[in-house]
Every structure is written in structure tokens, then in C-alpha cells.
Design an enzyme around this catalytic site. Structure first.
Site, PDB file in Angstrom:
ATOM      1  N   ARG A   2     -42.011  -3.615 -40.499  1.00 18.56           N
ATOM      2  CA  ARG A   2     -41.373  -4.935 -40.432  1.00 18.56           C
ATOM      3  C   ARG A   2     -40.570  -5.233 -41.704  1.00 18.56           C
ATOM      4  O   ARG A   2     -39.616  -6.002 -41.665  1.00 18.56           O
ATOM      5  CB  ARG A   2     -42.425  -6.025 -40.182  1.00 18.56           C
ATOM      6  CG  ARG A   2     -42.819  -6.121 -38.706  1.00 18.56           C
ATOM      7  CD  ARG A   2     -43.635  -7.357 -38.422  1.00 18.56           C
ATOM      8  NE  ARG A   2     -44.964  -7.285 -38.994  1.00 18.56           N
ATOM      9  CZ  ARG A   2     -45.956  -6.528 -38.517  1.00 18.56           C
ATOM     10  NH1 ARG A   2     -45.764  -5.786 -37.450  1.00 18.56           N
ATOM     11  NH2 ARG A   2     -47.135  -6.532 -39.093  1.00 18.56           N
ATOM     12  N   TYR A  34     -36.927  -6.816 -41.620  1.00 17.18           N
ATOM     13  CA  TYR A  34     -36.484  -8.011 -42.360  1.00 17.18           C
ATOM     14  C   TYR A  34     -35.238  -7.711 -43.180  1.00 17.18           C
ATOM     15  O   TYR A  34     -34.329  -8.531 -43.267  1.00 17.18           O
ATOM     16  CB  TYR A  34     -37.606  -8.538 -43.262  1.00 17.18           C
ATOM     17  CG  TYR A  34     -38.859  -8.929 -42.515  1.00 17.18           C
ATOM     18  CD1 TYR A  34     -38.788  -9.455 -41.222  1.00 17.18           C
ATOM     19  CD2 TYR A  34     -40.116  -8.770 -43.078  1.00 17.18           C
ATOM     20  CE1 TYR A  34     -39.925  -9.785 -40.525  1.00 17.18           C
ATOM     21  CE2 TYR A  34     -41.271  -9.108 -42.387  1.00 17.18           C
ATOM     22  CZ  TYR A  34     -41.169  -9.608 -41.102  1.00 17.18           C
ATOM     23  OH  TYR A  34     -42.309  -9.932 -40.412  1.00 17.18           O
ATOM     24  N   TYR A  42     -38.423 -19.578 -35.230  1.00 18.17           N
ATOM     25  CA  TYR A  42     -39.331 -20.447 -34.480  1.00 18.17           C
ATOM     26  C   TYR A  42     -40.356 -21.104 -35.403  1.00 18.17           C
ATOM     27  O   TYR A  42     -40.674 -20.586 -36.468  1.00 18.17           O
ATOM     28  CB  TYR A  42     -39.977 -19.705 -33.314  1.00 18.17           C
ATOM     29  CG  TYR A  42     -41.151 -18.832 -33.642  1.00 18.17           C
ATOM     30  CD1 TYR A  42     -40.975 -17.514 -34.035  1.00 18.17           C
ATOM     31  CD2 TYR A  42     -42.455 -19.312 -33.539  1.00 18.17           C
ATOM     32  CE1 TYR A  42     -42.056 -16.712 -34.323  1.00 18.17           C
ATOM     33  CE2 TYR A  42     -43.545 -18.515 -33.820  1.00 18.17           C
ATOM     34  CZ  TYR A  42     -43.334 -17.214 -34.221  1.00 18.17           C
ATOM     35  OH  TYR A  42     -44.408 -16.428 -34.518  1.00 18.17           O
ATOM     36  N   ALA A  84     -46.681 -23.980 -36.155  1.00 20.27           N
ATOM     37  CA  ALA A  84     -47.960 -23.833 -35.448  1.00 20.27           C
ATOM     38  C   ALA A  84     -49.047 -24.608 -36.198  1.00 20.27           C
ATOM     39  O   ALA A  84     -49.972 -25.152 -35.591  1.00 20.27           O
ATOM     40  CB  ALA A  84     -48.324 -22.358 -35.361  1.00 20.27           C
TER      41      ALA A  84
END
Ligand SMILES: C[S@@+](CC[C@H](N)C(=O)[O-])C[C@H]1O[C@@H](n2cnc3c(N)ncnc32)[C@H](O)[C@@H]1O
Length: 245
Positions: free
Chosen positions: A67, A71, A93, A125
Site C-alpha cells: 500500500r 499511496y 471517504y 467512522a
């Protein structure tokens, strides 16, 4: 003096359409190009209605690819448009600054190169969790860690405060290449937690609903059951304080 290109990183919120702040929506509508890193295709389609010129950053994720590499590619794609003098919006998000590396890093790079760059907050979240689980982080205190970092580093956990573990769905993925976890890794997490909490301690698997009129997942289990649970990329583990009365 600032150069011509400009960057704003905005949050889409968690729930489709209803969580985006007016200022983030306006930034999306007015941008020359909108980069999106969203958790659902529905969210992507809605943003495309707000501004048809979108570039999906989700394409840079690949199974087995680090990852960190993903990125880097996301940042390079965004910076290319900023350097070309465009009014660039990148929509992530939730809140773009919460457990998200690329938005912080790309803003830092853009500013260093002399471009105007800033972040607009979104409903994360974490915000949904406080609302759905009726938790006030100020009551006993609240600690947040990325699950794998908690597993591999010696963090000083205070069990009389809440502990929120993010990304339990990829627990134990030290290479940053996986999109799931395993029973063995959850077992290792359970073992580490039982050095601080009783086996019978109630913990909560939380997944905020991402659309209106759908229930959030609020699954209460005993800590000893942790290795047997279903997790997804949207699961957050909430560990209430050991003394909460
Ligand atoms: C890379 S972080 C991104 C968080 C996002 N920036 C935010 O503000 O919520 C991904 C982690 O956020 C948490 N998360 C994402 N979506 C969620 C949801 N719908 N409900 C609960 N937790 C969620 C999970 O812990 C997930 O592994």
C-alpha cells in the site's frame, strides 16, 4: 507567492449523500478534476454526478502490492495535475485526515512546492461510532491505534479508557499487501489484548452503515471469541474500559 495549481482534500463522510459537508460538495463541483478514494461504487457514481471529471484512485490498489507503493502513485497522480496549474480536489471517504496517509502527505508536498493546499474535514467512522454506540470519548478517555501497529509495537494502553482499534480487517499485515486477515492473526491480537483485559471482557465489532435506512453492525462479543469473528475492511474494534461504572 503561491503558484497557479491548487489542491483541496475533502471528506465524503461515511453515509452516501447525507454526510458530505456543503463546503466539500462545493469544492468537488468547482474543481477542474476530482480524484476519488471511496469505499463504494455508489459513492463514486454520486461524486461523478457532481463533477464528471473524476479519476479513481482505487485503481492503484492491487493484491500483493504494498500500500505504500499505492499511496506514492496516488500522490504522484494528484501532484501531476496540481503542477499543471489545475484546481484539484481529492475526495477521500470519511474524514480525509483520519487514518489516511495520502491526503496528509500530498498536502505537505504541495505546500512545500509553493501551491495552496488544504483539507476540509468530513464525518469519519469515528464520528459515527460515537453516535451509534453512545460513547463520549471524554467520559473515560479514548485511545486510537491502527491494529497492526498495536500488535507489533509496545503501546502504553490505559485499560480504564476506551481503546479503538482501526483496520482489524487487515490485522497483522506487516507487509501492507493484504486485504483481509486470518484466524491466526486475530488469535495473536486476542492474546495480546488478554494481557490487559479479562477473557470475558465485552468488546464491540462496529461497522457503520454507509447508506441511509440500513442498520450499522454492532456486534458485542467476549474478548475470548475474537479469533472466530467475521471482519471486513470496514470493521473497527471497540474495547470499552475495564472499569466503566
Ligand atoms: C484507512 S481507514 C479510513 C478511515 C476514514 N478516513 C474515516 O474517516 O473513517 C479504514 C478503517 O476505517 C474504519 N472504517 C472505515 N469505514 C468504516 C465503517 N463504515 N464503519 C466502521 N469503521 C469504518 C475501519 O477500521 C477501517 O479499517
Amino acid at each position: 507567492m503561491n503558484k497557479k495549481g491548487r489542491l483541496v482534500c475533502v471528506g465524503t463522510g461515511i453515509k452516501l449523500m447525507v454526510h458530505m459537508t456543503p463546503i466539500s460538495k462545493q469544492q468537488i463541483e468547482q474543481a477542474d478534476i476530482v480524484f476519488i478514494a471511496v469505499a463504494s461504487s455508489l459513492m463514486g457514481s454520486w461524486i461523478k454526478e457532481l463533477n464528471p471529471n473524476i479519476h479513481d484512485l482505487g485503481q492503484y490498489y492491487q493484491p500483493g502490492k504494498s500500500r505504500l507503493e499505492t499511496y506514492k502513485e496516488m500522490i504522484a497522480a494528484i501532484m501531476q495535475e496540481v503542477r499543471a496549474g489545475k484546481n484539484v480536489c481529492a475526495a477521500f471517504y470519511g474524514h480525509p485526515g483520519v487514518f489516511a496517509l495520502a491526503p496528509h502527505r500530498v498536502i505537505e508536498i504541495a505546500r512545500k512546492e509553493g501551491y495552496e493546499a488544504h483539507m476540509e474535514p468530513g464525518i469519519s467512522a469515528e464520528d459515527c461510532l460515537y453516535a451509534d454506540l453512545a460513547i463520549d470519548p471524554g467520559k473515560f478517555g479514548c485511545q486510537h491505534y491502527e491494529t497492526t501497529q498495536y500488535m507489533i509495537h509496545n503501546k502504553n494502553i490505559e485499560p480504564s479508557a476506551y481503546l479503538i482499534l482501526w483496520q482489524i480487517g487487515i490485522a497483522g499485515d506487516q507487509e501492507l499487501t493484504q486485504f483481509n486477515t486470518t484466524e491466526e492473526k486475530l488469535e495473536a491480537l486476542r492474546e495480546k489484548l488478554t494481557t490487559l483485559y479479562p477473557e470475558s471482557h465485552e468488546v464491540i465489532l462496529y461497522e457503520s452503515s454507509t447508506v441511509l435506512f440500513k442498520q450499522s453492525r454492532i456486534e458485542k462479543i467476549e474478548l475470548q471469541q475474537l479469533a472466530d469473528v467475521e471482519t471486513s475492511l470496514e470493521t473497527t474494534l471497540v474495547i470499552p474500559p475495564v472499569r466503566n461504572k
